[in-house]
Scaffold this active site. Structure first.
Site, PDB file in Angstrom:
ATOM      1  NE  ARG A 169       0.038   0.028   4.938  1.00  0.00           N
ATOM      2  CZ  ARG A 169       1.092   0.734   5.332  1.00  0.00           C
ATOM      3  NH1 ARG A 169       1.468   1.803   4.651  1.00  0.00           N
ATOM      4  NH2 ARG A 169       1.790   0.382   6.404  1.00  0.00           N
TER       5      ARG A 169
ATOM      6  CB  ILE B 227      -5.764   6.853   5.504  1.00  0.00           C
ATOM      7  CG1 ILE B 227      -6.784   7.521   6.429  1.00  0.00           C
ATOM      8  CG2 ILE B 227      -6.355   6.555   4.126  1.00  0.00           C
ATOM      9  CD1 ILE B 227      -8.081   6.808   6.560  1.00  0.00           C
ATOM     10  N   GLY B 228      -4.306   4.013   4.512  1.00  0.00           N
ATOM     11  CA  GLY B 228      -3.322   3.515   3.547  1.00  0.00           C
ATOM     12  C   GLY B 228      -4.041   2.753   2.457  1.00  0.00           C
TER      13      GLY B 228
ATOM     14  CB  CYS C 295       2.222   7.561   9.167  1.00  0.00           C
ATOM     15  SG  CYS C 295       0.886   6.358   9.254  1.00  0.00           S
TER      16      CYS C 295
ATOM     17  CG  HIS D 169      -2.312  -3.140  11.130  1.00  0.00           C
ATOM     18  ND1 HIS D 169      -2.980  -1.938  11.199  1.00  0.00           N
ATOM     19  CD2 HIS D 169      -1.884  -3.270   9.840  1.00  0.00           C
ATOM     20  CE1 HIS D 169      -2.967  -1.369  10.011  1.00  0.00           C
ATOM     21  NE2 HIS D 169      -2.299  -2.152   9.174  1.00  0.00           N
TER      22      HIS D 169
END
Length: 227
Positions: A80, A153-154, A183, A87
């Site tokens: 991505r 967001i990715g 990020c 996660h």
């Protein structure tokens, strides 16, 4: 894997899948790749997939080696956009696989719509969140008064079919983010619903996403949505 349609919206051509057990990241990635190809070929419905992973660090296409501070968990190249992300349990993931080729072919507008979807769902729990110019993700006011990231967001778009999506911190172990520069942004911290005093279950969060799902899909019909 468990499929549960409880409290999920009924949108034509879109399958909703909820998992109540942890899904290994590599398994989810392989499943997404297969579904992406099937959607492009017209052999499967679009998919919104809500789940959680065992602890893992994922590297986007812009990940920098120096931002991997302490690889205490498995590191997986995700394919991505973006940099390193964590996660783990207590963080709800939304993988969104839709065919932009049948809608407005606007990747920036698609990302904007996902951000708005998450922000709207957070508002259902009294959490004010926003986009921040030049900083990817979903931001809110932390308990110390400073800005902190509550969602990431990715995305990846292959032949106009999307992959990956977003994550929101409900109640993860925030110390696990210490193994990376999330990020690539070191100036700001990471927070969660639990840290903000909101006890939100996965079921409650998924239901909130469901309430705002139609508005999200409506935005995908427009080029460059601004709200």
């Amino acid at each position: 894997m468990t499929v549960d349609h409880t409290h999920l919206p009924q949108i034509a051509g879109v399958e909703w899948r909820r998992e109540d057990t942890l899904v290994p990241y590599r398994d989810a990635l392989a499943a997404m790749q297969d579904r992406n190809a099937a959607i492009h070929a017209g052999e499967a419905d679009e998919l919104v997939w809500l789940l959680e992973h065992p602890p893992v660090y994922t590297a986007g296409t812009s990940a920098k080696e120096k931002d991997l501070l302490d690889p205490r968990f498995e590191v997986v190249e995700a394919g991505r956009g973006g940099e390193f992300t964590y996660h783990g349990p207590g963080q709800r993931i939304g993988y969104v696989l839709v065919n932009l080729g049948k809608r407005a072919r606007d990747v920036r507008g698609y990302v904007h719509a996902i951000e708005g979807w998450v922000i709207d769902a957070l508002s259902d729990f009294g959490v004010e969140a926003w986009r921040a110019e030049g900083r990817i993700g979903i931001w809110t006011r932390d308990i110390d008064g400073g800005e902190a990231k509550i969602g990431a967001i990715g995305v990846r778009v292959r032949k106009w079919v999307t992959m990956h999506g977003f994550s929101v911190n409900l109640s993860p172990d925030l110390s696990h983010f210490g193994g990376i520069v999330p990020c690539g942004i070191s100036e700001y911290g990471v927070t969660s619903m639990a840290r903000l005093g909101r006890d939100v279950t996965a079921d409650q969060w998924d239901a909130a996403l469901g309430r705002h799902a139609q508005a999200f899909f409506d935005k995908l019909e427009m080029a460059c949505p601004t709200q």
